[in-house]
Design a protein around this motif. Structure first.
Motif, PDB file in Angstrom:
ATOM      1  N   GLU A  26       0.864  -1.192   0.000  1.00  0.00           N
ATOM      2  CA  GLU A  26       0.000   0.000   0.000  1.00  0.00           C
ATOM      3  C   GLU A  26       0.891   1.230   0.000  1.00  0.00           C
ATOM      4  OE1 GLU A  26      -3.749   1.719   2.599  1.00  0.00           O
ATOM      5  OE2 GLU A  26      -3.366  -0.451   2.548  1.00  0.00           O
ATOM      6  N   THR A  44       1.312   7.454 -10.214  1.00  0.00           N
ATOM      7  CA  THR A  44       0.722   6.112 -10.311  1.00  0.00           C
ATOM      8  C   THR A  44       0.722   5.630 -11.753  1.00  0.00           C
ATOM      9  OG1 THR A  44      -1.487   7.112 -10.452  1.00  0.00           O
ATOM     10  CG2 THR A  44      -0.725   6.396  -8.269  1.00  0.00           C
ATOM     11  N   HIS A  89       1.288   3.384 -14.800  1.00  0.00           N
ATOM     12  CA  HIS A  89       1.370   1.934 -14.982  1.00  0.00           C
ATOM     13  C   HIS A  89       2.450   1.590 -15.999  1.00  0.00           C
ATOM     14  CE1 HIS A  89      -2.669   0.911 -13.142  1.00  0.00           C
ATOM     15  NE2 HIS A  89      -2.708   2.232 -13.219  1.00  0.00           N
ATOM     16  N   CYS A 115       4.075  -3.408 -13.452  1.00  0.00           N
ATOM     17  CA  CYS A 115       3.704  -2.709 -12.220  1.00  0.00           C
ATOM     18  C   CYS A 115       2.418  -1.917 -12.449  1.00  0.00           C
ATOM     19  CB  CYS A 115       4.837  -1.786 -11.783  1.00  0.00           C
ATOM     20  SG  CYS A 115       4.510  -0.912 -10.238  1.00  0.00           S
ATOM     21  N   TYR A 172      -0.998   0.311 -10.329  1.00  0.00           N
ATOM     22  CA  TYR A 172      -1.536   0.933  -9.132  1.00  0.00           C
ATOM     23  C   TYR A 172      -3.050   0.875  -9.236  1.00  0.00           C
ATOM     24  CZ  TYR A 172       3.174   2.817  -8.532  1.00  0.00           C
ATOM     25  OH  TYR A 172       4.533   2.969  -8.380  1.00  0.00           O
ATOM     26  N   VAL A 201      -6.864   4.130 -10.138  1.00  0.00           N
ATOM     27  CA  VAL A 201      -6.843   5.134  -9.079  1.00  0.00           C
ATOM     28  C   VAL A 201      -7.519   6.409  -9.586  1.00  0.00           C
ATOM     29  CG1 VAL A 201      -5.358   6.576  -7.640  1.00  0.00           C
ATOM     30  CG2 VAL A 201      -4.762   4.178  -8.049  1.00  0.00           C
ATOM     31  N   ILE A 256      -4.232   3.314  -2.057  1.00  0.00           N
ATOM     32  CA  ILE A 256      -3.629   2.900  -3.326  1.00  0.00           C
ATOM     33  C   ILE A 256      -2.823   1.625  -3.097  1.00  0.00           C
ATOM     34  CG2 ILE A 256      -2.033   3.528  -5.190  1.00  0.00           C
ATOM     35  CD1 ILE A 256      -2.615   6.463  -4.523  1.00  0.00           C
ATOM     36  N   LYS A 308      -0.208  -0.942  -4.746  1.00  0.00           N
ATOM     37  CA  LYS A 308       0.789  -1.160  -5.802  1.00  0.00           C
ATOM     38  C   LYS A 308       1.033  -2.663  -5.908  1.00  0.00           C
ATOM     39  CE  LYS A 308       5.683  -0.363  -6.905  1.00  0.00           C
ATOM     40  NZ  LYS A 308       6.968   0.192  -6.410  1.00  0.00           N
ATOM     41  N   GLU A 346       3.435  -5.334  -8.105  1.00  0.00           N
ATOM     42  CA  GLU A 346       4.563  -5.415  -9.045  1.00  0.00           C
ATOM     43  C   GLU A 346       4.905  -6.867  -9.290  1.00  0.00           C
ATOM     44  OE1 GLU A 346       9.000  -3.487  -9.731  1.00  0.00           O
ATOM     45  OE2 GLU A 346       7.984  -3.217  -7.815  1.00  0.00           O
TER      46      GLU A 346
END
Length: 441
Positions: free
Chosen positions: A340, A346, A348, A352, A354, A427, A434, A436, A438
């Motif tokens: 988090e 953010t 992308h 990865c 968000y 988001v 948020i 994340k 990955e």
């Protein structure tokens, strides 16, 4: 024969003279004579005997004989007892194949654990001829007609130039005793049938059969060397990409050869394929067509052939449940790292994303595609797209599709992992938490 044996060591196998050696000994005439030849040649040897427990008291008597021989020659000896029938049944092997696997696995373990440099086996010229004829009768490529290799990794066969007649004469002249294996007399096994019924006729036709055979083997090995050199050059041009999951080959490179089927055979012979006409047809087949062996598939995809593992090894039966979105999760294509974050950036990228954590609903799972899957690719503002259409637009091969994993919230696709996030979970200004995610490969 001792002088010839020592001359052979000097000219071809001189590395054995300064090595720590393990002799695979059954108690039969061949391995016992090899032991005496090595002993008389002052090589540093120990003995290894397998008791396969297939002939009752006879097997135990073979073991006792080897133990006594080791004591008489003051040699270290190792003995292992196997449940050969149980292993054969469990692994769906013939008794002969089971015994072969058990002994070679054990010899390899011994040589590694006790630091033996080489393992010597007592294969001789007649064994070589039998192996040639077995391969010939069953159907084989050139490599199946090149004979038993004299040196194969840690395994060395110093008796290959010598006939069973020479071995028998040496045993007689030196009053050497050995054990006879009664199973060698049975002609229910192909090797024994060739040994007792076929080869004597061939030797009657040509008394110099073994010498002629050795000459033929020499020519075949020379030719095989030429083929290997040609294949090395060919594969440098044909192979496009190699990963842990697949190898890609240019179709056009096969097509332009005068004998494409031969190049296909030499390229893919080690992967269990037998349907060579079907594989040849792949060169002009539609994308998605494939030929499967027990362990591999060869897939046509546009202008390439893709070699990959069998589909049963690729597609698991169950999904993976995500229990903690503050940890790292191992998945088949790598690791997913969840955290988090409180960041403004953010953006992308493939590995990865968000997302709005508040939009996620249990169960959270990692799964592969299924019929009817659709999602809203990020940037398409909620418009749905079938996953199959996405794969087609992205020019996914069959292997790409099988190796693509989906992160799902209550069975809704959140992320085509490593490819594209879903627009519905992005988001926004209303996002409070948020998440994340990955992919680490």
């Amino acid at each position: 024969m001792l002088k010839e044996f020592q001359d052979h060591l000097e000219s071809r196998l001189s590395f054995l003279k300064d090595s720590k050696l393990l002799i695979a000994i059954s108690g039969g005439i061949d391995s016992v004579v090899l032991t005496h030849l090595c002993y008389k040649s002052q090589l540093n040897v120990a003995l290894a005997h397998c008791n396969f427990n297939l002939r009752g008291k006879e097997s135990d008597a073979d073991e006792d004989f080897v133990l006594q021989l080791a004591e008489d020659l003051d040699l270290e000896v190792f003995v292992e007892s196997f449940d050969t029938e149980g292993y054969a049944e469990e692994n769906k092997r013939s008794i002969q194949m089971a015994a072969r696997e058990l002994r070679y696995n054990w010899f390899s373990e011994l040589s590694e654990q006790l630091q033996f440099d080489y393992v010597l086996t007592a294969h001789h010229a007649d064994d070589n001829l039998e192996t040639f004829l077995i391969n010939f009768t069953r159907g084989t490529g050139l490599e199946g007609l090149t004979g038993i290799p004299e040196v194969n990794e840690v395994f060395v066969r110093p008796l290959l130039p010598f006939s069973n007649e020479q071995i028998a004469n040496f045993a007689k002249d030196n009053d050497i005793k050995w054990r006879d294996d009664s199973s060698n007399k049975s002609t229910k096994y192909l090797r024994n049938k060739l040994r007792h019924d076929v080869i004597p006729i061939l030797k009657e036709i040509n008394p110099s059969l073994l010498q002629s055979f050795q000459s033929t083997l020499s020519h075949l090995n020379d030719t095989f060397g030429i083929v290997e050199d040609a294949m090395e050059t060919f594969l440098k041009e044909a192979i496009i990409k190699v990963t842990s999951q697949e190898t890609k080959y240019k179709v056009e490179v096969f097509k332009k050869q005068s004998a494409p089927k031969a190049f296909l055979y030499e390229t893919f012979k080690s992967y269990g394929f037998t349907q060579w006409d079907d594989i040849l047809n792949l060169l002009s087949a539609q994308p998605g067509k494939y030929v499967a062996s027990a362990t591999h598939r060869l897939i046509k995809d546009r202008d390439v052939l893709i070699l990959t593992g069998n589909i049963s090894e690729v597609l698991p039966d169950e999904s993976i449940t995500v229990l903690d979105t503050n940890a790292t999760l191992k998945i088949p294509c790598g690791y997913l790292e969840f955290s988090e974050v409180d960041v403004l950036n953010t953006e992308h990228h493939e590995n990865c994303i968000y997302i709005d954590k508040g939009l996620l609903h249990s169960p959270l799972t990692i799964r592969q595609k299924k019929q009817g899957d659709a999602f809203s690719p990020l940037g398409m503002k909620g418009k749905k797209k079938k996953l199959s259409k996405f794969f087609k637009d992205e020019k996914f091969s069959l292997v790409d599709k099988e190796n693509t994993w989906l992160f799902c919230s209550d069975d809704n696709i959140v992320w085509v992992i490593g490819k594209r996030a879903d627009d519905r979970f992005k988001v926004t200004d209303k996002t409070k938490h948020i998440l994340k995610i990955e992919l680490i490969q």
